[in-house]
Design an enzyme around this catalytic site. Sequence first.
Site, mmCIF file in Angstrom:
data_model
loop_
_atom_site.group_PDB
_atom_site.id
_atom_site.type_symbol
_atom_site.label_atom_id
_atom_site.label_comp_id
_atom_site.label_asym_id
_atom_site.label_seq_id
_atom_site.Cartn_x
_atom_site.Cartn_y
_atom_site.Cartn_z
ATOM 1 N N ASP A 47 -6.539 9.230 6.190
ATOM 2 C CA ASP A 47 -5.700 8.143 5.667
ATOM 3 C C ASP A 47 -5.473 8.358 4.176
ATOM 4 O O ASP A 47 -6.408 8.295 3.379
ATOM 5 C CB ASP A 47 -6.401 6.796 5.896
ATOM 6 C CG ASP A 47 -5.527 5.629 5.461
ATOM 7 O OD1 ASP A 47 -4.783 5.096 6.294
ATOM 8 O OD2 ASP A 47 -5.579 5.261 4.261
ATOM 9 N N LYS A 77 1.574 6.359 3.137
ATOM 10 C CA LYS A 77 2.127 5.009 2.916
ATOM 11 C C LYS A 77 3.224 5.019 1.861
ATOM 12 O O LYS A 77 3.175 5.789 0.895
ATOM 13 C CB LYS A 77 0.999 4.057 2.462
ATOM 14 C CG LYS A 77 -0.252 4.145 3.316
ATOM 15 C CD LYS A 77 -1.313 3.128 2.940
ATOM 16 C CE LYS A 77 -2.627 3.450 3.650
ATOM 17 N NZ LYS A 77 -3.518 4.337 2.907
ATOM 18 N N HIS A 108 2.992 -0.033 2.270
ATOM 19 C CA HIS A 108 1.655 -0.197 1.686
ATOM 20 C C HIS A 108 1.326 -1.668 1.382
ATOM 21 O O HIS A 108 0.222 -2.132 1.654
ATOM 22 C CB HIS A 108 1.574 0.657 0.407
ATOM 23 C CG HIS A 108 0.190 1.086 0.044
ATOM 24 N ND1 HIS A 108 -0.087 2.315 -0.514
ATOM 25 C CD2 HIS A 108 -0.997 0.454 0.139
ATOM 26 C CE1 HIS A 108 -1.387 2.414 -0.738
ATOM 27 N NE2 HIS A 108 -1.964 1.288 -0.351
HETATM 28 P P1 NAD Z 1 -14.866 1.909 1.430
HETATM 29 O O1 NAD Z 1 -15.251 0.563 1.924
HETATM 30 O O2 NAD Z 1 -14.636 3.005 2.383
HETATM 31 O O3 NAD Z 1 -16.004 2.263 0.382
HETATM 32 C C1 NAD Z 1 -16.143 3.526 -0.183
HETATM 33 C C2 NAD Z 1 -17.402 3.486 -1.050
HETATM 34 O O4 NAD Z 1 -18.518 3.112 -0.245
HETATM 35 C C3 NAD Z 1 -17.755 4.837 -1.640
HETATM 36 O O5 NAD Z 1 -17.044 5.070 -2.840
HETATM 37 C C4 NAD Z 1 -19.259 4.675 -1.864
HETATM 38 O O6 NAD Z 1 -19.492 3.944 -3.029
HETATM 39 C C5 NAD Z 1 -19.664 3.846 -0.672
HETATM 40 N N1 NAD Z 1 -20.163 4.642 0.470
HETATM 41 C C6 NAD Z 1 -19.433 5.414 1.336
HETATM 42 N N2 NAD Z 1 -20.235 5.940 2.274
HETATM 43 C C7 NAD Z 1 -21.495 5.504 2.001
HETATM 44 C C8 NAD Z 1 -22.758 5.704 2.613
HETATM 45 N N3 NAD Z 1 -22.885 6.457 3.713
HETATM 46 N N4 NAD Z 1 -23.831 5.094 2.071
HETATM 47 C C9 NAD Z 1 -23.702 4.311 0.979
HETATM 48 N N5 NAD Z 1 -22.540 4.065 0.349
HETATM 49 C C10 NAD Z 1 -21.442 4.672 0.865
HETATM 50 O O7 NAD Z 1 -13.621 1.707 0.445
HETATM 51 P P2 NAD Z 1 -12.152 2.289 0.292
HETATM 52 O O8 NAD Z 1 -12.175 3.714 -0.046
HETATM 53 O O9 NAD Z 1 -11.445 1.371 -0.625
HETATM 54 O O10 NAD Z 1 -11.516 2.094 1.752
HETATM 55 C C11 NAD Z 1 -11.445 3.130 2.736
HETATM 56 C C12 NAD Z 1 -10.047 3.672 2.853
HETATM 57 O O11 NAD Z 1 -9.121 2.630 3.114
HETATM 58 C C13 NAD Z 1 -9.500 4.278 1.556
HETATM 59 O O12 NAD Z 1 -10.073 5.511 1.236
HETATM 60 C C14 NAD Z 1 -8.030 4.303 1.858
HETATM 61 O O13 NAD Z 1 -7.736 5.372 2.734
HETATM 62 C C15 NAD Z 1 -7.855 2.960 2.549
HETATM 63 N N6 NAD Z 1 -7.444 1.883 1.609
HETATM 64 C C16 NAD Z 1 -6.236 1.278 1.833
HETATM 65 C C17 NAD Z 1 -5.812 0.258 1.004
HETATM 66 C C18 NAD Z 1 -4.506 -0.409 1.287
HETATM 67 O O14 NAD Z 1 -4.042 -1.192 0.443
HETATM 68 N N7 NAD Z 1 -3.882 -0.134 2.398
HETATM 69 C C19 NAD Z 1 -6.597 -0.157 -0.087
HETATM 70 C C20 NAD Z 1 -7.818 0.478 -0.294
HETATM 71 C C21 NAD Z 1 -8.239 1.473 0.574
#
Ligand code: NAD
Length: 278
Positions: A47, A77, A108
């Site tokens: 993604d 997006k 988005h």
């Molecule tokens: P997420 O909830 O996936 O959190 C990521 C964070 O969680 C990492 O930076 C780290 O700090 C922690 N983490 C990850 N794996 C871990 C583990 N095994 N143990 C402990 N901590 C851990 O947050 P995200 O990246 O914002 O969301 C996931 C995906 O969603 C994004 O990468 C993106 O592709 C999508 N996204 C979309 C939008 C949108 O507006 N559509 C906005 C934000 C994110």
Amino acid sequence: MTPKVPAITLNDNTSIPQLGFGVFQIPPADTERLVSVALEAGYRHIDTAAIYGNEAGVGRAIAASGIPREELYVTTKLWNDRHDDAGAALDESLERLGLDRVDLYLIHWPCPAQNRYVEAWQQLVGLREKGLTTSIGVSNFLPEHIDRLSMTSRVTPVVNQIELHPALQQWKDIDAARVHGIRVEAWAPLGQGRTDLLEAPEIVDAATAHGVSPAQVIIRWHLQNGVILFPKSSHPERIRENIDVFGFELSSGEMADITSLDEGEDGRVGPHPSDVES
Ligand code: NAD
């Protein structure tokens, strides 16, 4: 062993791997390496988004992997300043990705004050007809935005990608999506790593009981709720950990304990969709 990620059938009869790898905030210089780690770990769903600035790195990792294109699921997006220009925006994304089509193209954010998301949706319908994207969907749409699309288009989004995690459970939005046959994708499924969430006793107790990590428990909670998700990590060991979630199952009691962590609007880690315009 390659993890057995379930496939979810969408309302256009295509299917999507329920668990993927998200690349928000992964710097362009690290993206090829980390997506390669993810593909090696068994992820087949990536993604990304034009605004993340890392589509080229995703594309290079895909090209280097040698994995047949039809085994991969790639989402990107349309950014907020291109609602009137989706065709050119997708062309640019495809160029950066080195692909001739994506699997899923999303609006988005609805940007309600710009009031161009209906126009953007009409363009996405055309892009799907041209085969430049297999499926089309939305992100951060409130129920009222989905209702408006349903009144103006014959084509229903396959997904709505919204902020969703144990502190923000979005039951109202999930129900509104279900009414239209739209699947929910969770962004920030781990609350963007909110430590109070990863340290909540309800999550730590379940992790201890199953001999897994708190992040694995939260991922399992989403999977068992039927949600599509793609947690992000920049650490190879966590990337592998986050897909190693098919060897245990949360009990109904453990599921309910996690569901009790909902904070409603107070739980948001990102902006409210009404407030995002650029
Ligand atoms: P997420 O909830 O996936 O959190 C990521 C964070 O969680 C990492 O930076 C780290 O700090 C922690 N983490 C990850 N794996 C871990 C583990 N095994 N143990 C402990 N901590 C851990 O947050 P995200 O990246 O914002 O969301 C996931 C995906 O969603 C994004 O990468 C993106 O592709 C999508 N996204 C979309 C939008 C949108 O507006 N559509 C906005 C934000 C994110």
